[in-house]
Scaffold this active site. Structure first.
Site, short mmCIF file in Angstrom:
data_model
loop_
_atom_site.label_atom_id
_atom_site.label_comp_id
_atom_site.label_asym_id
_atom_site.label_seq_id
_atom_site.Cartn_x
_atom_site.Cartn_y
_atom_site.Cartn_z
N GLU A 88 -6.04 9.37 -0.07
CA GLU A 88 -6.22 7.93 0.18
C GLU A 88 -7.35 7.34 -0.66
O GLU A 88 -7.22 6.24 -1.19
CB GLU A 88 -6.51 7.66 1.66
CG GLU A 88 -5.34 7.87 2.60
CD GLU A 88 -4.27 6.79 2.50
OE1 GLU A 88 -4.42 5.82 1.74
OE2 GLU A 88 -3.24 6.94 3.19
N HIS A 96 1.16 5.01 -2.60
CA HIS A 96 1.59 6.39 -2.33
C HIS A 96 2.80 6.84 -3.16
O HIS A 96 2.84 7.97 -3.63
CB HIS A 96 1.91 6.57 -0.85
CG HIS A 96 0.68 6.61 0.02
ND1 HIS A 96 -0.21 7.66 -0.01
CD2 HIS A 96 0.19 5.73 0.91
CE1 HIS A 96 -1.19 7.43 0.85
NE2 HIS A 96 -0.99 6.25 1.42
N HIS A 115 0.83 -1.21 0.00
CA HIS A 115 0.00 0.00 0.00
C HIS A 115 0.87 1.26 0.00
O HIS A 115 0.64 2.19 -0.79
CB HIS A 115 -0.93 0.00 1.22
CG HIS A 115 -1.53 1.34 1.48
ND1 HIS A 115 -2.55 1.86 0.72
CD2 HIS A 115 -1.22 2.30 2.39
CE1 HIS A 115 -2.84 3.08 1.15
NE2 HIS A 115 -2.05 3.37 2.16
FE LIG Z 1 -2.05 5.31 3.03
#
Ligand SMILES: [Fe+2]
Length: 295
Positions: A208, A167, A162
């Site tokens: 997010e 990101h 993740h």
């Molecule tokens: Fe995150």
């Protein structure tokens, strides 16, 4: 109530100096002593880390590298269909390895020349003000552990897949990186906890879980969607609402389920104007006014 703390497994330092990551009984790695030992060792790396020094390498097994390779391969196909043009451009510029988990130091070395961002290791939950505050300086706190190999497409916690696929690919694009920095500046500027939580909720519903119109299609730019094999196929069917700061601050979310309320920007410029503009100047009074209108 904002409950990000439950997102991360608690990390406890023992009297003898050892570090224990407290996985819940429902965690896929709970009954795997080898995995748990590695989780403890990886958490220890982050707790011992000194800023300004290279991030110590985490130890991964061949099975874990294979999980990265499989998830990377599957997500790359979905990204072509569902990710924004800027996210795809960032990913192409960054050039993450596809066959093995990169060390965070390596991610920093790839990212810094592009947008100035570097990664910092996190053992687990980082306090909100610290996590967001350092974004202003171009640092991104990231976990180093990887999900359990038995369930390659599922993780109850934000793992390195993740943190890096979601990101770093976004942070590799200068316009997204600028938004992350503005979120950090906002977190540093606001004083009250309520205002800080509001800033972080806006981050949650944008960086997010944000979605954006692109031509006649809905695309995702949020790291939580773009790193989730299941969620990326579902987001277009969720409750999609107009980009609205007060509504984001008033919307509750459950981190244990798919994010079912999403906010749509009409373009990247729209996101920059509304959300970037908010983070660029918000203070506690501005947040209080938004909370009063958000109901
Ligand atoms: Fe995150």
């Amino acid at each position: 109530m904002f409950e990000e703390a439950q997102y991360f497994a608690p990390v406890a330092a023992q009297k003898d100096g050892s570090v224990v990551v407290e996985l819940s009984a429902s965690h896929p790695g709970f009954a795997d002593p080898v995995y748990r030992e590695r989780r403890n060792a990886i958490a220890r790396l982050a707790l011992d880390y000194q800023p300004g020094t290279p991030i110590p390498a985490a130890e991964y097994t061949e099975q874990e590298h294979a999980v990265w390779a499989m998830v990377t391969r599957e997500l790359a196909v979905k990204h072509q269909k569902y990710a924004t043009a800027e996210y795809l451009a960032g990913a192409a510029r960054l050039g993450l390895p596809q066959d093995r988990i990169p060390q965070l130091e390596e991610v920093s070395e790839l990212l810094e020349p592009l947008t100035g961002f570097r990664y910092r290791p996190a053992a687990g939950l980082v306090p909100l003000r610290e996590f967001y505050g350092v974004l202003a300086d171009g640092f991104f706190y990231s976990t180093q552990y990887v999900r359990h190999h038995s369930v390659p497409f599922y993780t109850p916690e934000p793992d390195v897949i993740h943190e890096v696929i979601g990101h770093a690919n976004a942070l590799a694009h200068p316009r997204y990186a600028a938004l992350y920095r503005l979120a950090g500046q906002a977190a540093r500027r606001v004083e009250g906890e309520q205002a800080l939580e509001f800033v972080s909720k806006v981050f949650w519903f944008t960086m997010e879980f944000g979605v954006m119109a692109e031509g006649h299609e809905l695309k995702a730019y949020g790291a939580g969607i773009l790193s989730s094999y299941g969620e990326i196929e579902e987001f277009r069917g969720m409750d999609i609402r107009p980009l609205d700061l007060a509504a984001m601050g008033a919307t509750e979310y459950d981190i244990t389920k798919y994010q079912d309320v999403l906010f749509r920007a009409e373009s990247l410029q729209h996101l920059e104007d509304v959300v970037g503009g908010f983070w660029d100047s918000c203070d506690d009074d501005a947040v209080a006014r938004l909370l009063a209108t958000g109901v």
